[in-house]
Structures are given as C-alpha cells and as structure tokens.
Design a protein around this motif. Structure first.
Motif, PDB file in Angstrom:
ATOM      1  N   VAL A 181      65.098  15.836  -6.487  1.00 38.74           N
ATOM      2  CA  VAL A 181      65.411  15.531  -5.098  1.00 38.74           C
ATOM      3  C   VAL A 181      64.146  14.891  -4.547  1.00 38.74           C
ATOM      4  CG1 VAL A 181      65.932  16.486  -2.827  1.00 38.74           C
ATOM      5  CG2 VAL A 181      67.147  17.320  -4.851  1.00 38.74           C
ATOM      6  N   ALA A 182      64.224  13.590  -4.286  1.00 37.92           N
ATOM      7  CA  ALA A 182      63.027  12.819  -3.935  1.00 37.92           C
ATOM      8  C   ALA A 182      62.786  12.866  -2.432  1.00 37.92           C
ATOM      9  CB  ALA A 182      63.195  11.373  -4.391  1.00 37.92           C
ATOM     10  N   LEU A 183      61.532  13.089  -2.063  1.00 41.04           N
ATOM     11  CA  LEU A 183      61.145  13.149  -0.657  1.00 41.04           C
ATOM     12  C   LEU A 183      60.248  11.979  -0.279  1.00 41.04           C
ATOM     13  CD1 LEU A 183      60.202  16.960  -0.589  1.00 41.04           C
ATOM     14  CD2 LEU A 183      62.437  15.927  -0.172  1.00 41.04           C
ATOM     15  N   LYS A 184      59.627  11.352  -1.297  1.00 40.78           N
ATOM     16  CA  LYS A 184      58.711  10.246  -1.011  1.00 40.78           C
ATOM     17  C   LYS A 184      58.982   9.075  -1.933  1.00 40.78           C
ATOM     18  CE  LYS A 184      54.750  12.630   0.902  1.00 40.78           C
ATOM     19  NZ  LYS A 184      53.371  13.092   0.640  1.00 40.78           N
ATOM     20  N   TYR A 185      58.743   7.868  -1.398  1.00 41.35           N
ATOM     21  CA  TYR A 185      58.879   6.643  -2.167  1.00 41.35           C
ATOM     22  C   TYR A 185      57.601   5.833  -1.960  1.00 41.35           C
ATOM     23  CZ  TYR A 185      60.443   2.066  -3.676  1.00 41.35           C
ATOM     24  OH  TYR A 185      60.531   0.860  -4.316  1.00 41.35           O
ATOM     25  N   GLU A 186      56.969   5.427  -3.033  1.00 38.47           N
ATOM     26  CA  GLU A 186      55.694   4.696  -2.968  1.00 38.47           C
ATOM     27  C   GLU A 186      54.710   5.413  -2.035  1.00 38.47           C
ATOM     28  OE1 GLU A 186      55.195   2.515  -5.157  1.00 38.47           O
ATOM     29  OE2 GLU A 186      57.221   1.903  -5.729  1.00 38.47           O
ATOM     30  N   GLY A 187      54.649   6.733  -2.142  1.00 38.48           N
ATOM     31  CA  GLY A 187      53.663   7.524  -1.400  1.00 38.48           C
ATOM     32  C   GLY A 187      54.006   7.786   0.051  1.00 38.48           C
ATOM     33  N   GLN A 188      55.120   7.236   0.527  1.00 42.10           N
ATOM     34  CA  GLN A 188      55.489   7.394   1.935  1.00 42.10           C
ATOM     35  C   GLN A 188      56.777   8.217   2.031  1.00 42.10           C
ATOM     36  OE1 GLN A 188      53.620   6.121   4.467  1.00 42.10           O
ATOM     37  NE2 GLN A 188      52.215   5.469   2.849  1.00 42.10           N
ATOM     38  N   PRO A 189      56.988   8.865   3.199  1.00 45.82           N
ATOM     39  CA  PRO A 189      58.280   9.543   3.382  1.00 45.82           C
ATOM     40  C   PRO A 189      59.423   8.555   3.112  1.00 45.82           C
ATOM     41  CG  PRO A 189      56.815  10.020   5.228  1.00 45.82           C
ATOM     42  CD  PRO A 189      56.105   8.997   4.374  1.00 45.82           C
ATOM     43  N   LEU A 190      60.455   9.024   2.453  1.00 45.90           N
ATOM     44  CA  LEU A 190      61.580   8.161   2.083  1.00 45.90           C
ATOM     45  C   LEU A 190      62.215   7.551   3.342  1.00 45.90           C
ATOM     46  CD1 LEU A 190      63.331   7.293  -0.337  1.00 45.90           C
ATOM     47  CD2 LEU A 190      64.692   9.359   0.048  1.00 45.90           C
ATOM     48  N   PRO A 191      62.333   6.204   3.416  1.00 46.11           N
ATOM     49  CA  PRO A 191      62.938   5.588   4.614  1.00 46.11           C
ATOM     50  C   PRO A 191      64.401   6.008   4.797  1.00 46.11           C
ATOM     51  CG  PRO A 191      61.905   3.921   3.199  1.00 46.11           C
ATOM     52  CD  PRO A 191      61.904   5.211   2.430  1.00 46.11           C
ATOM     53  N   ARG A 192      64.816   6.076   6.052  1.00 47.39           N
ATOM     54  CA  ARG A 192      66.190   6.486   6.386  1.00 47.39           C
ATOM     55  C   ARG A 192      67.247   5.652   5.685  1.00 47.39           C
ATOM     56  NH1 ARG A 192      67.799   5.037  11.758  1.00 47.39           N
ATOM     57  NH2 ARG A 192      69.993   5.439  11.396  1.00 47.39           N
ATOM     58  N   ASP A 193      67.049   4.333   5.686  1.00 47.23           N
ATOM     59  CA  ASP A 193      68.018   3.445   5.039  1.00 47.23           C
ATOM     60  C   ASP A 193      68.211   3.775   3.563  1.00 47.23           C
ATOM     61  OD1 ASP A 193      69.217   1.667   6.748  1.00 47.23           O
ATOM     62  OD2 ASP A 193      67.625   0.165   6.610  1.00 47.23           O
ATOM     63  N   HIS A 194      67.182   4.310   2.953  1.00 48.22           N
ATOM     64  CA  HIS A 194      67.238   4.594   1.517  1.00 48.22           C
ATOM     65  C   HIS A 194      67.483   6.069   1.229  1.00 48.22           C
ATOM     66  CE1 HIS A 194      66.342   0.506   0.426  1.00 48.22           C
ATOM     67  NE2 HIS A 194      65.334   0.502   1.261  1.00 48.22           N
ATOM     68  N   GLY A 195      67.949   6.812   2.247  1.00 49.40           N
ATOM     69  CA  GLY A 195      68.365   8.187   2.005  1.00 49.40           C
ATOM     70  C   GLY A 195      67.474   9.244   2.618  1.00 49.40           C
ATOM     71  N   GLY A 196      66.400   8.839   3.316  1.00 50.25           N
ATOM     72  CA  GLY A 196      65.486   9.796   3.901  1.00 50.25           C
ATOM     73  C   GLY A 196      66.164  10.696   4.924  1.00 50.25           C
ATOM     74  N   PRO A 197      65.722  11.950   4.990  1.00 46.03           N
ATOM     75  CA  PRO A 197      64.485  12.481   4.402  1.00 46.03           C
ATOM     76  C   PRO A 197      64.537  12.809   2.899  1.00 46.03           C
ATOM     77  CG  PRO A 197      65.537  14.157   5.768  1.00 46.03           C
ATOM     78  CD  PRO A 197      66.330  12.905   5.923  1.00 46.03           C
ATOM     79  N   ALA A 198      65.701  12.970   2.303  1.00 44.88           N
ATOM     80  CA  ALA A 198      65.725  13.363   0.880  1.00 44.88           C
ATOM     81  C   ALA A 198      66.949  12.785   0.188  1.00 44.88           C
ATOM     82  CB  ALA A 198      65.741  14.888   0.750  1.00 44.88           C
ATOM     83  N   ARG A 199      66.761  12.286  -1.028  1.00 45.30           N
ATOM     84  CA  ARG A 199      67.890  11.811  -1.821  1.00 45.30           C
ATOM     85  C   ARG A 199      67.756  12.327  -3.239  1.00 45.30           C
ATOM     86  NH1 ARG A 199      68.050   5.514  -2.430  1.00 45.30           N
ATOM     87  NH2 ARG A 199      69.949   6.000  -3.575  1.00 45.30           N
ATOM     88  N   LEU A 200      68.883  12.368  -3.933  1.00 50.46           N
ATOM     89  CA  LEU A 200      68.836  12.665  -5.354  1.00 50.46           C
ATOM     90  C   LEU A 200      68.287  11.441  -6.074  1.00 50.46           C
ATOM     91  CD1 LEU A 200      69.686  14.861  -7.419  1.00 50.46           C
ATOM     92  CD2 LEU A 200      71.881  13.677  -7.632  1.00 50.46           C
ATOM     93  N   LEU A 201      67.564  11.657  -7.161  1.00 47.96           N
ATOM     94  CA  LEU A 201      67.111  10.549  -8.004  1.00 47.96           C
ATOM     95  C   LEU A 201      67.505  10.868  -9.443  1.00 47.96           C
ATOM     96  CD1 LEU A 201      65.391   7.898  -8.379  1.00 47.96           C
ATOM     97  CD2 LEU A 201      63.473   9.418  -8.882  1.00 47.96           C
ATOM     98  N   VAL A 202      68.483  10.123  -9.949  1.00 49.25           N
ATOM     99  CA  VAL A 202      68.916  10.241 -11.356  1.00 49.25           C
ATOM    100  C   VAL A 202      68.797   8.837 -11.937  1.00 49.25           C
ATOM    101  CG1 VAL A 202      70.642  11.263 -12.894  1.00 49.25           C
ATOM    102  CG2 VAL A 202      70.733  11.758 -10.455  1.00 49.25           C
TER     103      VAL A 202
END
Ligand SMILES: Cc1cc2nc3c(=O)[nH]c(=O)nc-3n(C[C@H](O)[C@H](O)[C@H](O)COP(=O)(O)OP(=O)(O)OC[C@H]3O[C@@H](n4cnc5c(N)ncnc54)[C@H](O)[C@@H]3O)c2cc1C
Lengths: 239, 201
Positions: free
Chosen positions: B134-155
């Motif tokens: 369950v990913a919380l960060k992308y490229e060191g930053q909080p996951l952007p809303r458009d991309h599923g933030g605050p948290a998305r599954l990563l498979v």
C-alpha cells in the motif's frame, strides 16, 4: 478478436479532428459509450495500440465512426491524419468498456459534459437517444477552443432545434460565442450548476469525457451542484 | 498485418526487453479514473483488513504510517498501453500489514476496496513475498490525489488497474471474486507479459 477493417470514408470535421468511417469485416453490436482498440504494425513488427471511442450510434450498420484528434507529438493520431487513406486496412478490436454506457431505459434527466474530442462517446449516446426517439431530458455542455473546433457542431445544433428535450450549451474558450445560451469562458462550477438548472429535474446520470484536468473540474462542478458522486461517470483520455 | 505507411516511434530503445507486448514507454503519467477524484482527509482515513465480512483490524493514518516503510523501484504498465519505467514508491508491504494483524493465509484470494466504491481482485500469492504494497509516497513525495493519494495499492507486475487508487481496505474472499473492471470486460488476472487485457485474453 482482432479484425481487419477498411477505411470507407474520411471526413474533416474541425481543423484538428477527422472522422474515420471503418467498414468492419466482422460486424459487432455495441453500446453507446463504448470504445474500440486500434492496432498499427510497422514493418519491423513494432506495434502501437490506442483506444478510440465509437461516435456512431449502435445501429445495425457494419460501418463504425471514430473521430480522431491530431496531437502534434503523438504517434498514432498523426498517422491517421497524415498517412491513412481511403481503402487502407486497419486492425481493430471491440467493443470495449462496461462502465461509461448510456442507461438502457433512462427516465431521469441526463447531463453530458465533454471537451474537444471528448464529445465522441457522448455523441454516440445522443445519436442512440435520437434513433430510439427517447424523450429523456438531456443537456450537453461542450467545451471547445473556437466555434470551428466544435466537433459535430452542425448536427448538435440541428438536434437542439428539433428536440425540445435536448439542451446544448457550448463553452467557447478563445472567442465570444454567438448564441446567448453559450458561454465565452472555460468550464467552472457555476457553469455546471447553470446547465443543470436548464434541466427540468436533477440529473441522475452524468457522463464526463475529456482530458484529466477538464474532467476533474467538470466532475467537481457536478459535486458542488449537489449531485451524488455515484451518479458521475468519467472517461479520461489519459493525457 | 503490417499497416501501410506506419513505422512507429519505436520508443523502446535499449529498454525493449522491459516493455511487455503492445505497450509503449511514456515519461509523463497519464490519469484514468472511472468517476470523480475523491478528496480524502488523512484525519478520517482508515484502512480495514477483513476476512470475509469480518473486520480483523483497522488502522488510522498515523497507525498505518507507523508500520515498517519499504522503498521499491518498479516498472508499471497500464492496460491503455502506456508503460512507465523506474518509478519510485514507498509504503507498507502487504506482508507487513498481514504480520501486524497476525493474519497468515485465511484464503487464497483478496479484494482491494477503495473510498470511491472501486474494487479489484488479486490472488494472495501476487500480494505477498514483497510483490505488493500500500503505497503512501511517489518519488519521495506524498502520493498525489489524482494518482490515488493518500494511499493506493501497488501491484506492479499486473496491469495498473489492479493497483487500486484511494484504497481503504483488503478483504480475504473464499473465491476469486471479480472487482470493478473485472466485472466490466477486463481480465480477471491481468498479466501484462501475457497481454491479459480483456476478459477472454
Ligand atoms: C477509452 C479512451 C477513449 C478514447 N477516445 C478517443 C477519441 O474518441 N478520440 C481521440 O482523438 N482520442 C481518444 N482517446 C485518446 C487516444 O487513445 C490516444 O491517446 C490519442 O489519440 C493520442 O495518441 P497518439 O499516439 O497520437 O499520442 P501519444 O504518442 O500516445 O502521445 C499522447 C500525448 O502525450 C504526449 N506525450 C507523449 N510522450 C510524452 C512524454 N514522454 N512526456 C510528456 N508528454 C508526452 C504527446 O505529445 C501527446 O500529446 C481515447 C482514450 C481512451 C483511453
């Protein structure tokens, strides 16, 4: 699964969008709102695939219409605009998509919001509605740069004149629109609220299609107008 | 069938062996979502682990952030044919979530559930052994809303619709139960290397 179809007709719709009428070798039935995948193959075997919404109504015809906008740095859309010609064969598979679909027997009002080539699946819905002479109150809010950029503009204006249950509102971002019912600015929440107000009752289905930033503004506008998130379906062209 | 006049941009280059069939590499990050983009306040965020209908553990945002955080670099592949290479993620592996709940293997199938009502099914074997988080960060930053933030599954080894955005829970199911897109024409498993895009691929 994949089939070969033939380009039967090409129509220049706007300065940047052309319609491609493809004759299917294996005709399929589809629903208004669905799309097809197109596959191009280079001599070295390299393959490029993209999705295109079907613009034609799901009538019994074996010719479907795709309307493709030319993106200057793109791979597939410039091929269609600059290279593809009448009689060429294109590989296609479809129909695809089980979500962004015109409801079967709609009774509650429907709101359609699109930008640019995002009107394509919405046009299939409106053509379907017309073919079945459905009277469900429907409004289309369509954003384009100029009036010449309005895809299917003539057909939409005719439809509005002929059908008291259909409302067309254009949002023209780079000129002043001629009709007083149109808007001369980019889409915003106030505009979405105003168009919802032109429907006799609150819409229970909202379909939004276009680029991701556009879809976000339109969907937020519908939410702010009090519509429920579960009634809003979006198709993002992935920009 | 060779398409007359098409030569392609041939974006693969040296990376060609990392690109599944029918995919092309992008540098930007396209967004595809079936409904409005949800706004989720981390103060209200909750993550629930269920076995069938029964909740076995619920984490708040701060509790979830206190779990071990793992960093991975992965290639991702969207069914709409774009692939993005070397993306950097940080979050909690499914192994660590299950360990924290003291749950091992109540069944072989899992449904990921999301705040917007979306769901997607993934076999347990594809979520464990470090394969998913369950990913919380992308490229060191909080996951952007458009991309599923605050948290998305990563498979990342399955088509990216399986990496459900705005995730709020995992549920063990008796059988492999199709999720949102799996009920709407997309493949039940979604392996990009076998080009499992649509139902009968
Ligand atoms: C379900 C669905 C339905 C669709 N329906 C339609 C339709 O009806 N009509 C239509 O015109 N389109 C439609 N699209 C979009 C279509 O599938 C293609 O994405 C579009 O035609 C662009 O393809 P392309 O190969 O020309 O451009 P691509 O080569 O895929 O490039 C797309 C855009 O991204 C930019 N880009 C490319 N690479 C990068 C990079 N590395 N960094 C930053 N930007 C980059 C390009 O400049 C271009 O503007 C639909 C998409 C989906 C998902």
């Amino acid at each position: 699964m994949w089939q070969t179809c033939t380009i039967a007709q090409i129509v220049e719709q706007t300065p940047s969008i052309k319609s491609y009428f493809l004759r299917l070798s294996k005709p399929f039935t589809y629903m208004a709102g669905q799309h097809a995948d197109v596959r191009l193959t280079a001599p070295d075997g390299y393959v490029a695939m993209r999705s295109y919404s079907i613009a034609s109504a799901p009538s019994a015809s074996n010719v479907i219409e795709l309307a493709i906008e030319r993106l200057p740095d793109g791979e597939v859309s410039p091929f269609f605009h600059d290279v593809a010609a009448l009689g060429d064969e294109i590989e296609l598979r479809g129909p695809i998509g089980g979500h962004f679909l015109w409801p079967e027997r709609p009774t509650a009002p429907i709101l359609l919001i699109g930008a640019g080539s995002g009107v394509v699946p919405l046009m299939a819905m409106l053509r379907h509605r017309r073919d079945l002479t459905q009277t469900v109150p429907t409004a289309l809010l369509l954003s384009s740069r100029t009036e010449r950029d309005v895809l299917f503009g003539d057909e939409l204006l005719l439809l509005e004149t002929a059908d008291p249950n259909f409302e067309l509102a254009l949002a023209i971002t780079r000129e002043s629109p001629k009709r007083t019912t149109d808007f001369g600015r980019r889409i915003d929440s106030a505009m979405v609220t105003e168009v919802i107000g032109r429907l006799p009752r609150t819409p229970e289905h909202v379909f939004v299609c276009g680029s991701n930033p556009f879809v976000n503004i339109a969907a937020d506008g519908a939410l702010m107008a009090g519509l429920d998130a579960s009634t809003i379906k979006t198709e993002r062209y992935g920009g | 069938m060779v398409t007359r006049g098409f030569f392609g941009r041939n974006s693969g280059g040296n990376e060609a062996d990392r690109i599944p069939p029918g995919q092309h590499v992008v540098d930007h990050w396209p967004v595809l979502t079936a409904g409005p983009t949800p706004r989720i306040d981390t103060a209200e965020w909750k993550f629930t682990l269920k076995i069938g209908p029964r909740p076995v553990k619920v984490w708040t945002w701060s509790e979830f952030n206190a779990l071990p955080q793992t960093k991975v670099t992965r290639d991702i592949h969207c069914v709409t044919t774009w692939s993005k290479l070397d993306t950097n993620w940080e979050g909690v592996t499914v192994d660590d979530i299950l360990a924290d709940a003291g749950v091992e293997r109540p069944s072989d199938f899992v449904l990921a559930h999301c705040f917007d009502g979306y769901s997607s099914n993934v076999p347990l074997a594809d979520l464990t052994s470090g394969k998913a988080m369950v990913a919380l960060k992308y490229e060191g930053q909080p996951l952007p809303r458009d991309h599923g933030g605050p948290a998305r599954l990563l498979v990342p080894h399955l088509y990216f619709w399986k990496s459900a955005k705005w995730i709020n829970g995992l549920q063990f199911t008796e059988r492999d139960e199709p999720g949102f897109w799996e009920l709407r024409g997309y493949h039940i498993y979604g392996d990009p290397w076998r080009e499992q895009r649509y139902t009968n691929d």
